[in-house]
Design a protein around this motif. Structure first.
Motif, mmCIF file in Angstrom:
data_model
loop_
_atom_site.group_PDB
_atom_site.id
_atom_site.type_symbol
_atom_site.label_atom_id
_atom_site.label_comp_id
_atom_site.label_asym_id
_atom_site.label_seq_id
_atom_site.Cartn_x
_atom_site.Cartn_y
_atom_site.Cartn_z
ATOM 1 N N ARG A 14 -15.047 -26.792 37.985
ATOM 2 C CA ARG A 14 -14.059 -25.758 37.739
ATOM 3 C C ARG A 14 -14.644 -24.781 36.733
ATOM 4 N NH1 ARG A 14 -8.497 -29.370 37.226
ATOM 5 N NH2 ARG A 14 -7.934 -29.261 39.435
ATOM 6 N N THR A 15 -14.283 -23.520 36.890
ATOM 7 C CA THR A 15 -14.731 -22.510 35.943
ATOM 8 C C THR A 15 -13.583 -21.564 35.652
ATOM 9 O OG1 THR A 15 -16.520 -20.939 35.470
ATOM 10 C CG2 THR A 15 -15.613 -20.884 37.701
ATOM 11 N N LEU A 16 -13.635 -20.915 34.496
ATOM 12 C CA LEU A 16 -12.587 -19.960 34.147
ATOM 13 C C LEU A 16 -13.058 -18.539 34.429
ATOM 14 C CD1 LEU A 16 -9.678 -19.904 32.570
ATOM 15 C CD2 LEU A 16 -11.053 -18.482 31.052
ATOM 16 N N SER A 17 -12.215 -17.788 35.131
ATOM 17 C CA SER A 17 -12.487 -16.372 35.402
ATOM 18 C C SER A 17 -11.410 -15.513 34.763
ATOM 19 C CB SER A 17 -12.486 -16.143 36.917
ATOM 20 O OG SER A 17 -12.384 -14.752 37.193
ATOM 21 N N ILE A 18 -11.829 -14.375 34.222
ATOM 22 C CA ILE A 18 -10.848 -13.383 33.767
ATOM 23 C C ILE A 18 -11.205 -12.034 34.401
ATOM 24 C CG2 ILE A 18 -9.786 -12.176 31.815
ATOM 25 C CD1 ILE A 18 -10.642 -14.446 29.994
ATOM 26 N N PRO A 80 -3.112 -5.731 30.616
ATOM 27 C CA PRO A 80 -3.063 -7.046 31.255
ATOM 28 C C PRO A 80 -4.398 -7.491 31.860
ATOM 29 C CG PRO A 80 -1.688 -5.439 32.428
ATOM 30 C CD PRO A 80 -2.156 -4.776 31.182
ATOM 31 N N VAL A 81 -4.558 -8.792 31.917
ATOM 32 C CA VAL A 81 -5.720 -9.415 32.554
ATOM 33 C C VAL A 81 -5.216 -10.431 33.579
ATOM 34 C CG1 VAL A 81 -7.230 -9.152 30.534
ATOM 35 C CG2 VAL A 81 -5.863 -11.240 30.775
ATOM 36 N N VAL A 82 -6.105 -10.848 34.477
ATOM 37 C CA VAL A 82 -5.774 -11.901 35.439
ATOM 38 C C VAL A 82 -6.699 -13.082 35.162
ATOM 39 C CG1 VAL A 82 -5.759 -12.564 37.871
ATOM 40 C CG2 VAL A 82 -4.905 -10.316 37.184
ATOM 41 N N ILE A 83 -6.098 -14.197 34.822
ATOM 42 C CA ILE A 83 -6.865 -15.379 34.421
ATOM 43 C C ILE A 83 -6.748 -16.417 35.534
ATOM 44 C CG2 ILE A 83 -7.250 -17.046 32.573
ATOM 45 C CD1 ILE A 83 -5.287 -15.300 30.859
ATOM 46 N N SER A 84 -7.883 -16.924 35.989
ATOM 47 C CA SER A 84 -7.819 -17.926 37.049
ATOM 48 C C SER A 84 -8.796 -19.066 36.806
ATOM 49 C CB SER A 84 -8.074 -17.291 38.422
ATOM 50 O OG SER A 84 -9.351 -16.707 38.476
ATOM 51 N N VAL A 85 -8.494 -20.182 37.423
ATOM 52 C CA VAL A 85 -9.414 -21.311 37.454
ATOM 53 C C VAL A 85 -9.945 -21.394 38.879
ATOM 54 C CG1 VAL A 85 -9.667 -23.810 37.215
ATOM 55 C CG2 VAL A 85 -8.180 -22.548 35.642
ATOM 56 N N TRP A 136 -13.343 -26.013 27.952
ATOM 57 C CA TRP A 136 -12.692 -25.484 26.735
ATOM 58 C C TRP A 136 -11.879 -24.233 27.078
ATOM 59 C CZ3 TRP A 136 -12.584 -20.940 24.020
ATOM 60 C CH2 TRP A 136 -12.024 -20.989 22.738
ATOM 61 N N GLU A 137 -12.457 -23.339 27.865
ATOM 62 C CA GLU A 137 -11.794 -22.076 28.208
ATOM 63 C C GLU A 137 -10.553 -22.306 29.076
ATOM 64 O OE1 GLU A 137 -14.767 -19.503 29.932
ATOM 65 O OE2 GLU A 137 -15.855 -19.323 28.049
ATOM 66 N N ILE A 138 -10.644 -23.252 30.014
ATOM 67 C CA ILE A 138 -9.494 -23.569 30.871
ATOM 68 C C ILE A 138 -8.345 -24.106 30.007
ATOM 69 C CG2 ILE A 138 -8.652 -25.152 32.674
ATOM 70 C CD1 ILE A 138 -11.520 -24.844 33.960
ATOM 71 N N ALA A 139 -8.687 -24.982 29.080
ATOM 72 C CA ALA A 139 -7.661 -25.569 28.198
ATOM 73 C C ALA A 139 -7.075 -24.519 27.252
ATOM 74 C CB ALA A 139 -8.258 -26.728 27.403
ATOM 75 N N TYR A 140 -7.844 -23.465 26.961
ATOM 76 C CA TYR A 140 -7.350 -22.397 26.080
ATOM 77 C C TYR A 140 -6.179 -21.663 26.732
ATOM 78 C CZ TYR A 140 -7.483 -18.509 22.744
ATOM 79 O OH TYR A 140 -7.147 -17.590 21.788
ATOM 80 N N PHE A 142 -4.603 -22.684 30.024
ATOM 81 C CA PHE A 142 -3.739 -23.411 30.964
ATOM 82 C C PHE A 142 -3.381 -24.811 30.464
ATOM 83 C CE2 PHE A 142 -5.961 -20.358 33.730
ATOM 84 C CZ PHE A 142 -4.904 -19.839 34.468
ATOM 85 N N ALA A 143 -2.122 -25.178 30.693
ATOM 86 C CA ALA A 143 -1.707 -26.568 30.490
ATOM 87 C C ALA A 143 -2.167 -27.354 31.718
ATOM 88 C CB ALA A 143 -0.189 -26.633 30.363
ATOM 89 N N GLY A 144 -2.398 -28.622 31.547
ATOM 90 C CA GLY A 144 -2.823 -29.462 32.669
ATOM 91 C C GLY A 144 -1.899 -29.350 33.865
ATOM 92 N N SER A 145 -0.602 -29.205 33.586
ATOM 93 C CA SER A 145 0.398 -29.140 34.669
ATOM 94 C C SER A 145 0.325 -27.828 35.457
ATOM 95 C CB SER A 145 1.799 -29.284 34.066
ATOM 96 O OG SER A 145 2.034 -28.270 33.113
ATOM 97 N N GLU A 146 -0.408 -26.836 34.966
ATOM 98 C CA GLU A 146 -0.539 -25.562 35.683
ATOM 99 C C GLU A 146 -1.719 -25.561 36.664
ATOM 100 O OE1 GLU A 146 0.838 -21.926 33.024
ATOM 101 O OE2 GLU A 146 -0.554 -23.203 31.902
ATOM 102 N N LEU A 147 -2.521 -26.616 36.618
ATOM 103 C CA LEU A 147 -3.689 -26.710 37.500
ATOM 104 C C LEU A 147 -3.310 -27.438 38.775
ATOM 105 C CD1 LEU A 147 -6.237 -27.692 34.749
ATOM 106 C CD2 LEU A 147 -6.280 -25.578 36.048
ATOM 107 N N THR A 148 -3.629 -26.828 39.916
ATOM 108 C CA THR A 148 -3.298 -27.465 41.192
ATOM 109 C C THR A 148 -4.549 -28.093 41.799
ATOM 110 O OG1 THR A 148 -3.766 -25.525 42.535
ATOM 111 C CG2 THR A 148 -1.556 -25.700 41.587
#
Ligand code: UDP
Length: 148
Positions: A14-18, A80-85, A136-140, A142-148
């Motif tokens: 998994r990686t974090l994109s903005i 605004p930004v769009v943040i995704s995993v 680290w960035e994903i946890a910054y 998103f909460a675990g419950s927001e990850l599908t």
């Protein structure tokens, strides 16, 4: 031991994109998300947010001592930004490849930064540079419950 047919040599990551404020301002959200999906990355989490200056500073804490820190965090909190995993085989490297070099002028043809970005500062996308930083960035954001 190492097995040639093992999924370890093509790790599902998994990686974090903005999508940075300039990308959102230029109406390129769909364009950029389509590139991720077309490359085989799955969008595992997604949100839009307008970061406060403090949130941008916290995210870029590692760059705190750099001369561009003030400019960078001002820019990242401008709109605004769009943040995704993004999830998939070698997601970290695959996303970096789709993004292109930090300086759009040096980015390879067909990359997001070459096609859409205007300067080193306003370079349209962020992507984690390692699996460790991605966690680290994903946890910054998103909460675990927001990850599908
Ligand atoms: N940056 C900047 N000026 C520079 C170098 C970087 O404004 O001289 C910004 C730019 O937005 C970049 C971010 O700081 O995307 C993080 O820098 P890094 O070297 O980690 O680049 P990236 O991993 O985003 O390609």
């Amino acid at each position: 031991g190492w097995e040639p047919d093992d999924k370890h040599n093509m790790a599902v990551e998994r990686t974090l994109s903005i999508i940075k404020p300039d990308g959102v301002e230029k109406n390129k959200i769909g364009n950029i998300l389509a590139r991720f999906e077309s490359a085989g990355l799955r969008i595992a989490a997604l949100k839009m947010a307008h970061l406060s200056r403090a949130e941008a500073e916290g995210f870029y804490y590692v760059h705190k001592a750099r001369p561009f820190f003030g400019e960078l965090t001002e820019f990242m909190s401008r709109g605004p930004v769009v943040i995704s995993v993004l999830e998939g085989a070698d997601a970290v490297a695959k996303n970096r490849e789709l993004m292109g070099a930090t300086d759009p002028a040096k980015a390879a043809p067909g990359t997001i930064r070459k096609d859409l970005a205007t300067s080193v500062g306003e370079n349209t996308v962020h992507g984690s540079d390692s699996a460790e930083n991605a966690a680290w960035e994903i946890a910054y954001f998103f909460a675990g419950s927001e990850l599908t």
